[in-house]
Design a protein around this motif. Structure first.
Motif, mmCIF file in Angstrom:
data_model
loop_
_atom_site.group_PDB
_atom_site.id
_atom_site.type_symbol
_atom_site.label_atom_id
_atom_site.label_comp_id
_atom_site.label_asym_id
_atom_site.label_seq_id
_atom_site.Cartn_x
_atom_site.Cartn_y
_atom_site.Cartn_z
ATOM 1 N N ILE A 26 0.677 -1.302 -0.036
ATOM 2 C CA ILE A 26 -0.046 0.084 0.012
ATOM 3 C C ILE A 26 0.939 1.334 -0.081
ATOM 4 N N ASN A 27 2.346 1.172 0.114
ATOM 5 C CA ASN A 27 2.952 2.280 -0.099
ATOM 6 C C ASN A 27 3.086 2.781 -1.429
ATOM 7 N N ARG A 28 3.214 4.157 -1.787
ATOM 8 C CA ARG A 28 3.203 4.826 -2.880
ATOM 9 C C ARG A 28 3.353 6.161 -2.953
ATOM 10 N N PRO A 29 4.286 6.696 -3.913
ATOM 11 C CA PRO A 29 4.744 8.154 -3.545
ATOM 12 C C PRO A 29 3.857 9.175 -4.245
ATOM 13 N N ILE A 30 2.496 8.736 -4.626
ATOM 14 C CA ILE A 30 1.379 9.807 -5.198
ATOM 15 C C ILE A 30 0.381 9.565 -4.171
ATOM 16 N N ALA A 31 -0.580 10.458 -4.229
ATOM 17 C CA ALA A 31 -1.865 10.552 -3.445
ATOM 18 C C ALA A 31 -2.800 10.592 -4.869
ATOM 19 N N GLY A 32 -4.052 10.506 -3.984
ATOM 20 C CA GLY A 32 -5.290 10.338 -5.390
ATOM 21 C C GLY A 32 -6.102 8.840 -4.959
ATOM 22 N N PRO A 33 -7.089 8.812 -5.550
ATOM 23 C CA PRO A 33 -7.701 7.291 -5.420
ATOM 24 C C PRO A 33 -7.136 6.430 -6.717
ATOM 25 N N GLU A 75 -23.919 9.597 18.860
ATOM 26 C CA GLU A 75 -24.429 8.143 18.109
ATOM 27 C C GLU A 75 -23.667 8.471 17.040
ATOM 28 N N TYR A 76 -23.146 7.231 16.583
ATOM 29 C CA TYR A 76 -22.566 7.124 15.130
ATOM 30 C C TYR A 76 -22.566 5.956 14.594
ATOM 31 N N ASP A 77 -22.186 5.657 13.149
ATOM 32 C CA ASP A 77 -22.017 4.760 12.370
ATOM 33 C C ASP A 77 -20.685 4.510 12.070
ATOM 34 N N ALA A 78 -19.941 3.293 12.447
ATOM 35 C CA ALA A 78 -18.603 2.960 12.054
ATOM 36 C C ALA A 78 -18.419 1.932 11.104
ATOM 37 N N TRP A 79 -17.647 2.270 10.267
ATOM 38 C CA TRP A 79 -17.529 1.578 9.144
ATOM 39 C C TRP A 79 -15.827 1.218 9.135
ATOM 40 N N PRO A 80 -15.672 -0.240 9.005
ATOM 41 C CA PRO A 80 -13.994 -0.441 8.987
ATOM 42 C C PRO A 80 -13.662 -0.079 7.490
ATOM 43 N N ILE A 81 -12.468 0.467 7.505
ATOM 44 C CA ILE A 81 -11.803 0.642 6.354
ATOM 45 C C ILE A 81 -10.520 -0.173 6.537
ATOM 46 N N ARG A 82 -10.219 -1.265 5.671
ATOM 47 C CA ARG A 82 -9.387 -2.245 5.815
ATOM 48 C C ARG A 82 -8.079 -1.746 5.126
ATOM 49 N N GLU A 85 -5.828 -3.748 2.825
ATOM 50 C CA GLU A 85 -6.479 -3.965 1.380
ATOM 51 C C GLU A 85 -6.502 -2.855 0.449
ATOM 52 N N GLY A 86 -6.046 -1.658 1.024
ATOM 53 C CA GLY A 86 -6.180 -0.596 0.256
ATOM 54 C C GLY A 86 -7.394 0.370 0.318
ATOM 55 N N GLU A 87 -8.366 0.006 1.247
ATOM 56 C CA GLU A 87 -9.607 0.481 0.960
ATOM 57 C C GLU A 87 -9.739 2.214 1.237
ATOM 58 N N GLN A 88 -8.501 2.523 1.964
ATOM 59 C CA GLN A 88 -8.348 3.952 2.067
ATOM 60 C C GLN A 88 -7.960 4.835 0.779
#
Length: 287
Positions: A26-33, A75-82, A85-88
């Motif tokens: 998951i390491n890379r030198p650029i940002a963005g989706p 109160e909140y909804d919490a959604w896992p970001i794995r 697996e690069g979901e971020q």
């Protein structure tokens, strides 16, 4: 290290191979989706996208503490970001946090919805929104923010520095481990000296400074981070130990550590947390 094997940096660095180590994928030198993926939205105004890492735990502890004080609006909804697996790097997450790091929060109670990223910013946002865990007097607020921002500036040396080279790097580099172990112990000493003179970091009251620092240094003192307790001799910091154990015993802290936890025993996990009433039964991913 012998001279013949010494690394000589090129004049211009280029990304030509994976860096190695546990998170190389998951390491890379650029940002963005890297891909299109919308984020889920639940029924509450506060939508949290995170994982139970130290930075993620800061926010779930804060939300649970607010609920414990009777703030139904927390109160909140919490959604896992794995993150493994690069979901971020999904387009929806990048829209909330262009830095592609957890945690990220979107408050749908404002028009338009407010995005909040960076864990320290989220803690401050929630403290101001609900009027809790941040002193109102100028001196107390300033001291609390001193320690909040100290943590934000210091923890990268513990995580990306010590933690990476001690636990995750593909090879053990003596210089790097020694360099960052020295800094980690210096930081523990900073906290120990402060906590020798004050019950909490900001003063007499438990605040967002304690929440932020406990997630990293409190758990380090309790030997929950990098399996490095013996190596760093964390038991020697008696005032940090007292503070860490006191905070660890708080019910909201126990709950906050479980939210979005995708590792360890199932009974210590709480995925997609919704209402406080769900806590006893919602221990499995609903999706």
């Amino acid at each position: 290290m012998s001279q013949e094997h010494e690394y000589v940096p090129p004049k211009v660095w280029k990304w030509e191979k994976a860096s190695g180590g546990e998170f190389a994928n998951i390491n890379r030198p650029i940002a963005g989706p890297t891909h299109d993926k919308a984020l889920p939205v639940g029924k509450h105004p506060l939508q949290l996208y995170s994982l139970a890492t130290p930075n993620g735990v800061k926010v779930t502890i804060m939300l649970e503490e607010l609920l414990a004080r009777g703030h139904a609006g927390a109160e909140y909804d919490a959604w896992p970001i794995r993150i493994g697996e690069g979901e971020q790097f999904g387009s929806g997450f990048v829209e909330v946090n262009p830095n592609s790091k957890i945690p990220a929060l979107r408050d749908h109670g404002t028009t338009p919805p407010t995005r909040v990223f960076e864990s320290g910013s989220i803690l401050l946002y929630l403290a101001e929104k609900f009027g809790e865990f941040l002193p109102r007097d100028h001196a107390g607020r300033t001291e609390t923010l001193n320690w909040l921002f100290w943590q934000m500036g210091s923890a990268p040396y513990l995580g990306g520095g010590f933690g990476h080279f001690y636990a995750y790097a593909p090879t053990k580099i003596e210089y790097a481990i020694d360099r960052f172990a020295m800094e980690a112990k210096r930081q523990l000493d900073v906290l120990d000296r402060r906590l020798a003179e004050s019950r909490y970091l900001g003063g007499d009251d438990y605040t967002i400074a304690d929440i932020a620092n406990w997630a990293w240094y409190g758990q380090l003192a309790l030997d929950r981070v990098y399996d490095a307790g013996e190596f760093l001799q964390v038991q020697d910091y008696e005032h940090v130990q007292r503070w860490a154990r006191e905070i660890d015993a708080r019910p909201a802290v126990k709950r906050g550590r479980m939210v979005n936890r995708t590792f360890g025993p199932l009974e210590q996990q709480l995925h997609e947390r919704h209402d406080a009433s769900d806590f006893e039964t919602n221990t499995q991913d609903k999706r």
